[in-house]
Enzyme design. Structure first.
Site, PDB file in Angstrom:
ATOM      1  N   GLU A 145      50.675  50.178  39.063  1.00  0.00           N
ATOM      2  CA  GLU A 145      49.546  49.481  38.352  1.00  0.00           C
ATOM      3  C   GLU A 145      48.375  50.569  37.736  1.00  0.00           C
ATOM      4  O   GLU A 145      47.898  51.212  38.431  1.00  0.00           O
ATOM      5  CB  GLU A 145      48.673  48.614  39.411  1.00  0.00           C
ATOM      6  CG  GLU A 145      47.327  47.999  38.408  1.00  0.00           C
ATOM      7  CD  GLU A 145      46.541  47.233  39.474  1.00  0.00           C
ATOM      8  OE1 GLU A 145      45.669  46.352  39.198  1.00  0.00           O
ATOM      9  OE2 GLU A 145      46.926  47.494  40.851  1.00  0.00           O
ATOM     10  N   GLU A 241      43.040  38.254  39.856  1.00  0.00           N
ATOM     11  CA  GLU A 241      42.246  38.927  40.560  1.00  0.00           C
ATOM     12  C   GLU A 241      40.956  39.004  40.158  1.00  0.00           C
ATOM     13  O   GLU A 241      40.562  38.984  39.126  1.00  0.00           O
ATOM     14  CB  GLU A 241      42.872  40.407  40.456  1.00  0.00           C
ATOM     15  CG  GLU A 241      42.448  41.570  41.394  1.00  0.00           C
ATOM     16  CD  GLU A 241      43.116  42.999  40.957  1.00  0.00           C
ATOM     17  OE1 GLU A 241      43.498  43.455  41.871  1.00  0.00           O
ATOM     18  OE2 GLU A 241      42.980  43.297  39.770  1.00  0.00           O
TER      19      GLU A 241
END
Length: 285
Positions: A145, A241
């Site tokens: 990520e 998220e």
């Protein structure tokens, strides 16, 4: 598969917190919960696996390293500590019956004061290669990520991540795209998605708004992003998220600079995000 991050529900992972997070995720219409495995040793894997089965949810995990476990360090003792932490996280995913570990696996999650050094970057590449070999034996994929410049100095863009993955040279390592970070660092959402897809490395997606709050209330170019996912036929996991000071994780609240209360009701937030995805992203309907 549409997922939600556990920090929408709980800052820790006691049995009470785990039950609430997993039950609430299922009730809000999600298929998967992503747990924050910052310290894998704090997780009761059998209890978590039991709750996942009870509510019919799949699981993924993510984490970011810290100063003591930064595998992009030049200090061999810190690198070794980081490798042990990452191995524990892979083992946790295995024990939960999951198949994906993502996040800032390649270095510290937090602000640096200088660029990554050549030696530090080489340590990071080697660490991910070693971890990928362990993960492959369990059928687990690793997602790197890339984050904005304030949260890592190793990988900030899709292009950097694809180059890094190429150096790692393991088929089970993919790019983990996050719209919050892309909104800061990328020139084009479409170009980023197409590049990752063309490389065969578009492996996991985080959808987060520009201010970390409810989807559709900030500046992320959602039409461009979802159109690009449709264009390349992406059918992998998309996980919502969001962070607020309402739900506090002692490590992430500091490293992610979560100082404001962007929302107070996790269920309201989760249901709203799920409906947003249902309307805007074809694979989420």
């Amino acid at each position: 598969m549409i997922g939600i991050h556990a920090l929408v529900w709980a800052g820790g992972w006691s049995e009470h917190e785990a039950r609430r997070a997993i039950r609430s995720s299922a009730e809000a219409g999600y298929d998967l919960i992503e747990i924050a495995a910052i310290d894998p040793s704090l997780f009761d894997a059998p209890m978590t696996a039991r709750l996942l089965s009870e509510h019919g949810l799949s699981v993924s995990a993510s984490l970011g390293l810290d100063d003591e476990t930064d595998v992009s360090s030049e200090d061999t003792s810190i690198v070794e500590a980081g490798r042990r932490r990452l191995e524990s996280a892979v083992d946790l995913v295995r024990d939960l019956g999951g198949s994906y570990l993502g996040g800032v696996l390649f270095g510290k999650l937090g602000r640096y004061t200088a660029p990554v050094t050549p030696r530090g970057r080489a340590n990071s590449v080697e660490s991910i290669a070693l971890l990928a070999d362990r993960a492959a034996s369990y059928g687990i994929t690793l997602g790197l990520e890339f984050c904005n410049r304030y949260e890592t100095n190793v990988l900030n863009t899709t292009a950097q991540t694809l180059e890094f993955i190429d150096e790692v040279g393991r088929s089970n390592v993919v790019a983990h795209l996050d719209t919050y970070h892309m909104n800061i660092e990328e020139r084009s959402f479409r170009d980023a998605v197409l590049a990752a897809s063309a490389a065969g490395k578009l492996g996991y997606v985080h959808v987060g708004e520009s201010h970390r709050g409810q989807l559709g209330t900030g500046s992320v170019p959602w039409d461009e992003f979802f159109s690009a996912l449709d264009e390349v036929g992406y059918d992998g996991t998309v996980t919502f998220e969001s962070f607020s000071s309402e739900v506090v994780h002692p490590t992430l609240s500091s490293s992610l600079a979560i100082w404001r209360n962007l929302w107070a009701d996790g269920m309201d937030l989760a249901v709203g995000a799920r409906e947003f995805l249902r309307k805007r992203y074809s694979a989420a309907r």
